[in-house]
Design a protein around this motif. Structure first.
Motif, PDB file in Angstrom:
ATOM      1  N   PRO A  38       0.802  -1.219   0.000  1.00 39.40           N
ATOM      2  CA  PRO A  38       0.000   0.000   0.000  1.00 39.40           C
ATOM      3  C   PRO A  38       0.841   1.279   0.000  1.00 39.40           C
ATOM      4  O   PRO A  38       1.939   1.318   0.557  1.00 39.40           O
ATOM      5  CB  PRO A  38      -0.768  -0.099   1.327  1.00 39.40           C
ATOM      6  N   SER A  39       0.280   2.336  -0.600  1.00 43.21           N
ATOM      7  CA  SER A  39       0.814   3.698  -0.449  1.00 43.21           C
ATOM      8  C   SER A  39       0.175   4.302   0.793  1.00 43.21           C
ATOM      9  O   SER A  39      -0.664   3.684   1.429  1.00 43.21           O
ATOM     10  CB  SER A  39       0.403   4.562  -1.630  1.00 43.21           C
ATOM     11  N   ALA A  40       0.521   5.545   1.079  1.00 43.15           N
ATOM     12  CA  ALA A  40      -0.138   6.291   2.154  1.00 43.15           C
ATOM     13  C   ALA A  40      -1.468   6.833   1.614  1.00 43.15           C
ATOM     14  O   ALA A  40      -1.625   6.955   0.396  1.00 43.15           O
ATOM     15  CB  ALA A  40       0.761   7.440   2.581  1.00 43.15           C
ATOM     16  N   SER A  81      12.436   8.064  -3.751  1.00 35.95           N
ATOM     17  CA  SER A  81      11.914   9.392  -4.076  1.00 35.95           C
ATOM     18  C   SER A  81      10.379   9.308  -4.153  1.00 35.95           C
ATOM     19  O   SER A  81       9.810   8.214  -4.104  1.00 35.95           O
ATOM     20  CB  SER A  81      12.524   9.917  -5.368  1.00 35.95           C
ATOM     21  N   ARG A  82       9.725  10.446  -4.269  1.00 29.67           N
ATOM     22  CA  ARG A  82       8.257  10.497  -4.242  1.00 29.67           C
ATOM     23  C   ARG A  82       7.653   9.509  -5.251  1.00 29.67           C
ATOM     24  O   ARG A  82       8.178   9.319  -6.337  1.00 29.67           O
ATOM     25  CB  ARG A  82       7.763  11.920  -4.540  1.00 29.67           C
ATOM     26  N   GLY A  83       6.558   8.924  -4.861  1.00 32.57           N
ATOM     27  CA  GLY A  83       5.913   7.924  -5.722  1.00 32.57           C
ATOM     28  C   GLY A  83       6.576   6.557  -5.619  1.00 32.57           C
ATOM     29  O   GLY A  83       6.288   5.645  -6.395  1.00 32.57           O
ATOM     30  N   GLY A  84       7.466   6.417  -4.631  1.00 32.94           N
ATOM     31  CA  GLY A  84       8.326   5.228  -4.565  1.00 32.94           C
ATOM     32  C   GLY A  84       7.653   3.924  -4.160  1.00 32.94           C
ATOM     33  O   GLY A  84       8.301   2.874  -4.199  1.00 32.94           O
ATOM     34  N   SER A  85       6.369   3.940  -3.821  1.00 32.84           N
ATOM     35  CA  SER A  85       5.715   2.656  -3.508  1.00 32.84           C
ATOM     36  C   SER A  85       5.687   1.746  -4.740  1.00 32.84           C
ATOM     37  O   SER A  85       5.670   0.522  -4.607  1.00 32.84           O
ATOM     38  CB  SER A  85       4.294   2.875  -3.011  1.00 32.84           C
ATOM     39  N   ASP A  86       5.672   2.354  -5.912  1.00 37.56           N
ATOM     40  CA  ASP A  86       5.761   1.572  -7.155  1.00 37.56           C
ATOM     41  C   ASP A  86       7.031   0.731  -7.167  1.00 37.56           C
ATOM     42  O   ASP A  86       7.042  -0.394  -7.662  1.00 37.56           O
ATOM     43  CB  ASP A  86       5.855   2.518  -8.369  1.00 37.56           C
ATOM     44  N   THR A 143      -5.160  17.313   0.922  1.00 41.23           N
ATOM     45  CA  THR A 143      -3.703  17.115   1.035  1.00 41.23           C
ATOM     46  C   THR A 143      -3.395  15.648   1.286  1.00 41.23           C
ATOM     47  O   THR A 143      -4.053  14.988   2.094  1.00 41.23           O
ATOM     48  CB  THR A 143      -3.144  17.952   2.214  1.00 41.23           C
ATOM     49  N   LYS A 144      -2.372  15.139   0.600  1.00 43.12           N
ATOM     50  CA  LYS A 144      -1.950  13.750   0.817  1.00 43.12           C
ATOM     51  C   LYS A 144      -1.351  13.618   2.205  1.00 43.12           C
ATOM     52  O   LYS A 144      -0.659  14.549   2.668  1.00 43.12           O
ATOM     53  CB  LYS A 144      -0.826  13.394  -0.156  1.00 43.12           C
ATOM     54  N   VAL A 145      -1.545  12.465   2.834  1.00 38.51           N
ATOM     55  CA  VAL A 145      -0.971  12.262   4.166  1.00 38.51           C
ATOM     56  C   VAL A 145       0.560  12.419   4.145  1.00 38.51           C
ATOM     57  O   VAL A 145       1.151  12.993   5.064  1.00 38.51           O
ATOM     58  CB  VAL A 145      -1.406  10.889   4.737  1.00 38.51           C
ATOM     59  N   THR A 146       1.191  11.964   3.082  1.00 44.84           N
ATOM     60  CA  THR A 146       2.659  12.121   2.994  1.00 44.84           C
ATOM     61  C   THR A 146       3.049  13.599   3.100  1.00 44.84           C
ATOM     62  O   THR A 146       4.010  13.946   3.790  1.00 44.84           O
ATOM     63  CB  THR A 146       3.181  11.541   1.660  1.00 44.84           C
ATOM     64  N   ASP A 147       2.301  14.455   2.427  1.00 45.94           N
ATOM     65  CA  ASP A 147       2.627  15.890   2.494  1.00 45.94           C
ATOM     66  C   ASP A 147       2.381  16.440   3.896  1.00 45.94           C
ATOM     67  O   ASP A 147       3.145  17.279   4.377  1.00 45.94           O
ATOM     68  CB  ASP A 147       1.822  16.668   1.449  1.00 45.94           C
ATOM     69  N   GLY A 202       3.475   7.277   6.708  1.00 45.32           N
ATOM     70  CA  GLY A 202       2.239   7.267   5.922  1.00 45.32           C
ATOM     71  C   GLY A 202       1.904   5.869   5.435  1.00 45.32           C
ATOM     72  O   GLY A 202       0.785   5.369   5.613  1.00 45.32           O
ATOM     73  N   GLU A 203       2.889   5.198   4.831  1.00 43.19           N
ATOM     74  CA  GLU A 203       2.617   3.846   4.319  1.00 43.19           C
ATOM     75  C   GLU A 203       2.670   2.826   5.457  1.00 43.19           C
ATOM     76  O   GLU A 203       1.942   1.844   5.450  1.00 43.19           O
ATOM     77  CB  GLU A 203       3.551   3.389   3.189  1.00 43.19           C
ATOM     78  N   TYR A 204       3.538   3.104   6.456  1.00 45.34           N
ATOM     79  CA  TYR A 204       3.652   2.182   7.599  1.00 45.34           C
ATOM     80  C   TYR A 204       2.280   2.007   8.270  1.00 45.34           C
ATOM     81  O   TYR A 204       1.802   0.884   8.449  1.00 45.34           O
ATOM     82  CB  TYR A 204       4.691   2.756   8.570  1.00 45.34           C
TER      83      TYR A 204
HETATM   84  N1  ASP Z   1       3.309   8.284  -0.393  1.00 49.43           N
HETATM   85  C1  ASP Z   1       4.473   8.558  -1.173  1.00 49.43           C
HETATM   86  C2  ASP Z   1       4.265   9.798  -2.021  1.00 49.43           C
HETATM   87  O1  ASP Z   1       3.253  10.478  -1.881  1.00 49.43           O
HETATM   88  C3  ASP Z   1       4.898   7.397  -1.983  1.00 49.43           C
HETATM   89  C4  ASP Z   1       3.873   6.792  -2.901  1.00 49.43           C
HETATM   90  O2  ASP Z   1       2.691   7.106  -2.826  1.00 49.43           O
HETATM   91  O3  ASP Z   1       4.249   6.002  -3.766  1.00 49.43           O
HETATM   92  O4  ASP Z   1       5.120  10.144  -2.779  1.00 49.43           O
END
Ligand code: ASP
Length: 439
Positions: free
Chosen positions: A36-38, A182-187, A47-51, A114-116
């Protein structure tokens, strides 16, 4: 059959989305490992939880009061827990996070929560084992990803665990300090997990029904690409198309595992398959169109350049010295042009120009800025005649002046340089000819 399924932030933004994800996972026994992502945005403007976590930690770092933001983050998770009607309290987890923020555990640690936390909820909701990514995804001291150690640890663990949730985006150094991609790294995590368990497929669930032929901000509702090769994807991604994190391709590509991009909000759509090789014919003569703005060209002219050995090397060494990569380098008999990123170049402009003058003694150096590159990519181009002619005819028809043409030796792409102001018109014209006129 073994599948790794990764869900992006919009697929996990609230309880309603979590429920969709739950039914997708339960539908197939093979969906055994979940990344999962956050929680992402619940609505536009959210707003995204990561932010929020980055903001919250920013305050902690400067010894400001961060309680309000932390409470807001906690309530985002509580909302999900309540909506799912599961027995779970994150109070203790938030106490630990608060303490670690006060002790300045680092921005990476902060963002990774966030992802944890989403992983903990997901594991509870599904009845899967929770595996903390910090124990398995390992980084070297220089901050780069440690593929060998990770694969060893992770595959040994996954052999023992039938069904698990492994949060995306982070891992840790050998000493236990948390580090994120880096951002988006759950991929990327999804891809690493797929390789480690030798999955048959890596499903990457997002909020679109696949990879589009071109940018939907330029062409309304573009067609979805059904099958794309890793090489094509790499070319399109490099030129600015985005769906997947760039580094997510490498682990599965090495292992020959296909990626399937799917839509959580339209789970019956087949999405896009990303594969190593395929005899599956693309629907159109081209696979995709992508491009970027913000290039500068430096044209260098010198009589008898063609017979001067080492000329090209000297020109490029001026860029190398400034640490600037070049994108393209078309050449004529007595001219050559180097395309570079405008921002990067601007910083070192005078130094590079004087170096070229010193090393090459050119007759003339000309600069042009605000250029764009458009790439037309497709494995089908190799066997098809007249693709280039159609690209150029489309551009001529749209009144676009072409500044540069480059066909890669793979015969899988044609790149054209043009003025930035013509960029959108060029993309639309090419899309029209290859897609709209074929439909
Ligand atoms: N939560 C992180 C982000 O917003 C990583 C991800 O979603 O892949 O960048």
């Amino acid at each position: 059959m073994k599948k790794v399924v990764k869900f992006g932030g919009s697929s996990l933004a609230n309880a309603e989305q979590f429920k969709k994800v739950g039914s997708i996972i339960r539908k197939e026994e093979a969906r055994r490992y979940v990344v999962p992502s956050a929680p992402g945005k619940r609505f536009s403007g959210d707003t995204k939880v990561t932010d929020l976590l980055y903001q919250c930690y920013g305050k902690a770092e400067t010894d400001e009061d961060f309680e309000d933001i932390l409470r807001e983050i906690h309530s985002r998770y509580q909302e999900i827990i309540d909506g799912l009607e599961i027995e779970l309290s994150l109070d203790d987890e938030f106490d630990v996070i608060r303490r670690n923020f006060r002790e300045k555990a680092g921005a990476d640690y902060a963002a990774s929560r966030g992802e944890y936390l989403n992983g903990i909820i997901m594991a509870e909701y599904l009845g899967y084992t929770f595996l903390d990514a910090a124990k398995y995804i390992t980084f070297k001291d220089d901050g780069t990803f440690d593929d060998v150690t990770t694969q060893e640890k992770l595959s040994a663990c996954l052999e023992q665990v039938e069904k698990a949730v492994i949060p995306g985006f982070y891992g840790a150094y050998k000493d236990g300090r948390v580090k994120t991609f880096s951002r988006g790294g759950s991929d990327v995590t999804g891809s690493i997990v797929a390789k480690a368990c030798n999955a048959d497929i890596y499903e990457n669930w997002t909020d679109v029904s696949g990879f589009m032929v071109t940018d939907p901000r330029i062409v309304k509702n573009p067609e979805i690409i059904e099958t794309i090769t890793y090489r094509e994807l790499r070319e399109l991604a490099y030129m600015g198309a985005s769906v997947l994190h760039e580094d997510a391709i490498f682990p599965v590509r090495k292992a020959g595992i296909p990626i399937n991009i799917r839509n959580t909000n339209a789970p019956d759509d087949r999405g896009t398959m990303i594969v190593a090789n395929t005899c599956y014919k693309p629907k159109f003569a081209i696979t995709g169109i992508a491009g970027r703005k913000g290039f500068t060209s430096i044209s260098i002219e010198k009589d008898m350049m063609n017979s001067e050995i080492g000329f090209g090397r000297r020109v490029l060494s001026a860029f190398e010295k400034a640490g600037i990569p070049f994108e393209h380098m078309p050449s004529g008999i007595d001219t050559m042009t180097v395309f570079v990123n405008q921002h990067e170049f601007e910083e070192h402009e005078q130094m590079i120009l004087s170096e070229i003058r010193r090393l090459c003694e050119p007759d003339l150096v000309e600069l042009e800025t605000d250029l764009a590159l458009v790439a037309v990519v497709g494995r089908g181009m190799k066997k098809n005649k007249g693709i280039a002619a159609r690209v150029f005819a489309a551009l001529a028809h749209a009144g676009v002046n072409i500044k540069m043409i480059d066909q890669g030796s793979s015969e899988m792409n044609i790149i054209v340089g043009l003025e930035s102001r013509d960029f959108e018109a060029a993309v639309r014209a090419i899309y029209d000819v290859f897609v709209n006129m074929e439909l």
